[in-house]
Structures are given as structure tokens and as C-alpha cells.
Write an enzyme that holds these catalytic residues in place. Structure first.
Site, PDB file in Angstrom:
ATOM      1  N   SER A 152       0.685  -1.284   0.083  1.00  0.00           N
ATOM      2  CA  SER A 152       0.133   0.045   0.049  1.00  0.00           C
ATOM      3  C   SER A 152       1.021   1.349  -0.020  1.00  0.00           C
ATOM      4  O   SER A 152       1.586   1.443  -0.780  1.00  0.00           O
ATOM      5  CB  SER A 152      -0.909  -0.030   1.447  1.00  0.00           C
ATOM      6  N   ASP A 244     -10.224  -4.157  -4.971  1.00  0.00           N
ATOM      7  CA  ASP A 244      -9.298  -2.975  -4.218  1.00  0.00           C
ATOM      8  C   ASP A 244      -9.091  -1.762  -5.252  1.00  0.00           C
ATOM      9  O   ASP A 244      -8.762  -2.154  -6.404  1.00  0.00           O
ATOM     10  CB  ASP A 244      -8.113  -3.517  -4.037  1.00  0.00           C
ATOM     11  N   HIS A 274      -8.090  -5.476  -0.283  1.00  0.00           N
ATOM     12  CA  HIS A 274      -6.968  -4.454   0.331  1.00  0.00           C
ATOM     13  C   HIS A 274      -6.596  -4.955   1.682  1.00  0.00           C
ATOM     14  O   HIS A 274      -7.745  -5.206   2.371  1.00  0.00           O
ATOM     15  CB  HIS A 274      -7.137  -3.051   0.180  1.00  0.00           C
TER      16      HIS A 274
END
Length: 310
Positions: A152, A244, A274
Site C-alpha cells: 500500500s 481494491d 486490500h
């Protein structure tokens, strides 16, 4: 896909993970103040912490003036520098401790996790500067292969440092990375309301990172996909979750690297969301996802590229 489809699209194990995660991370997390968000995230990470493999030893130290945690499991020539996720706002050495420990044990590499400064106390380019400072100190200490990785926000930092020091990075592993892709199309639209991360969440974290000011334009330290030169980048393995908003960043980054003559592979794992690294011990699909990551680190560590037919 609209958000009303997720109940049918995600299997029972993934839905059970989401339900458990939601006990610690309220749906209105972006509306909480920063202290509350961090407390909720820390509780979430602690609840899912799977422990460290017995073979792994760790210690904390400062590298380049940045707090770091080192993971060792035997003698290794490869060092994976890992930048944790958390939207540049939450997370730290403890949030991804078990992930880093398992990567160390299963991929047979040294792992050094970097506790870069968070927003809003430090805004861009502060987090990048910390990531780069730790990288420089680690490179000065180890002569073996250096890999960069992260999930991320951490995937963003890994790619940003790689772009600035590409000749010294042997490979990168990017896990549902936020790379500054086009928010008007692809997964940003198709999965705008996905469980665990929404496009609205992304906008909030981006604003926090930049002190609610304008985002830099054409600055790969902020958005690696905005770099104008993708030549000379090291082999790159990207693993994203289908459900996501960030999934399309993986595809766009792979395409940019390969168009410039580099090696990159993108796996977009079906039926996952995610943050699914955290689900690897309660979801078969998430376990496969993590296996992709481990295999990628192992291949890059061994200077092997088994993905030409992927």
C-alpha cells in the site's frame, strides 16, 4: 462491479476476515481523529498478529536516523528493505511485524522494516526522505543484493526510492501499492466502494500526506507512475487484490516497466481485498496471495526470473 456485488464475489473465508477486521476498524475510520485511527489500527494489527517463526531473531535500531527493525534467520546475502502500509498515517514496526518475520523465514532473506515518519505530523516529502535515508544507511552496511518492498503506502515508498536509486536496487516487490495512477478509470471506479479500502479513503490519505495542499505534479517521489523515465528499473513483482481501488496501479506500473524494456509481472488475485496480507492464516486465497509475495522475494533474491510466461 458495484459494492452490492461483494457479498457474492468474496468467499466465506474472506468475508469472515472482513467481519473480524471490521470489529477493530469502523466503517467511518476516516472520520475519526488521527489518535483514534491509530489506536484502532494498532488493535487490528495486534489481533491478527500471528507470531514470529521460531527461527527468526529481531532487534530494533536506528538506520539513517530512522527507527528500524531487523529480522534474521540464518546467514543471508540478500536484504529486503520493507516499508509498511497504512496510508502514510497509521502503522509502524509492530503493525507488520509478523509479515516481515514470515518473509524473513520463508523467503530466506534478511528483512529490515523501516518506521518512516507519518502524516500529519510530517508531510510529503518527509516520509520519502526517511525511506531514502534508511535505504542509504542499509546500503552502506550491506554489500549483498538489496531488494525493496512494501504494501500500500509502503509500496509507494519502495517504488519511489527504487526510481531514485535504480542502479543499486536488485529487485522490488510491490503489494497492492499506491503508485499515483489515474483515479478516473479502472479499479478506482470499478471498486470505488470495495471493503477495507474505498476511493474516498484514498482521497483522505492523499490529502493528509500532502498537508491538505496540492499534490505534486510529475514528482515520482510522490507518484512513481508519474515518472517520465522507466528505463533501468530492476525486476519487479507486483501482487494486487482484485477488489481494491488500487489494483489498476499494479497493471499500469507493470506496463510502464515492460514498455521501457524492463522486467515486471503483475498478479491480480481474484476475490481478495486490500489488506489481505493480514488474512493469510484464515483464508486460502489470502494464503496463495502471500505465497506469491514470498515466491517473488525468493526469485528476486536468487536473481531468477521465472515469470516470462506469467
Amino acid at each position: 462491479m458495484s459494492h452490492t456485488d461483494y457479498g457474492l464475489h468474496l468467499d466465506d473465508e474472506v468475508q469472515a476476515y472482513i467481519a473480524r477486521a471490521n470489529q477493530f476498524s469502523p466503517a467511518n475510520a476516516a472520520e475519526l481523529n488521527i489518535k483514534e485511527q491509530r489506536a484502532a489500527y494498532n488493535k487490528l494489527c495486534a489481533a491478527f498478529h500471528a507470531g514470529r517463526p521460531d527461527s527468526v531473531t529481531t532487534w530494533d535500531e536506528h538506520l539513517g536516523g530512522v527507527p528500524c527493525r531487523r529480522y534474521e534467520s540464518g546467514a543471508h546475502d540478500t536484504t529486503l528493505i520493507y516499508y509498511h502500509g497504512g496510508g502514510f498515517v497509521v502503522g509502524g514496526l509492530d503493525s507488520h511485524d509478523d509479515v516481515c518475520a514470515e518473509l524473513c523465514a520463508h523467503a530466506a532473506v534478511r528483512v529490515i522494516s523501516v518506521d518512516y515518519a507519518l502524516a500529519p505530523e510530517v508531510v510529503f516529502p518527509g516520509c520519502y526522505n526517511d525511506a531514502r535515508a534508511a535505504f542509504e544507511a542499509i546500503c552502506a552496511q550491506y554489500s549483498g543484493r538489496i531488494l525493496l518492498g512494501g504494501d500500500s503506502a509502503g509500496g509507494n515508498l519502495a517504488a519511489a526510492v527504487t526510481h531514485s536509486a535504480r542502479e543499486r536496487v536488485a529487485g522490488q516487490i510491490l503489494i497492492y501499492p499506491a503508485l499515483g495512477g489515474d483515479v478516473t478509470k479502472g479499479s478506482y471506479i470499478d471498486h470505488a466502494h470495495a471493503p477495507q479500502l474505498t476511493s474516498e479513503d484514498m482521497a483522505f490519505y492523499t490529502a493528509m500526506r500532502h498537508g491538505h495542499g496540492p499534490e505534486p505534479v510529475g514528482d515520482p517521489r510522490s507518484a512513481p507512475l508519474q515518472d517520465t523515465d522507466f528505463t533501468g528499473l530492476p525486476p519487479t513483482v507486483i501482487v494486487t487484490a482484485e477488489c481494491d481501488p488500487l489494483a489498476s496501479d499494479g497493471q499500469a506500473y507493470r506496463d510502464a516497466v515492460t514498455a521501457a524494456g524492463g522486467r515486471a509481472v503483475w498478479f491480480n488475485e481474484a476475490g481478495l481485498v486490500h489488506g489481505c496480507l493480514r488474512a493469510r492464516h484464515m483464508s486460502k486465497r489470502a494464503a496463495v496471495f502471500f505465497d506469491r509475495v514470498v515466491a517473488g522475494v525468493s526469485a528476486l533474491s536468487e536473481n531468477n526470473w521465472p515469470y516470462d510466461k506469467a
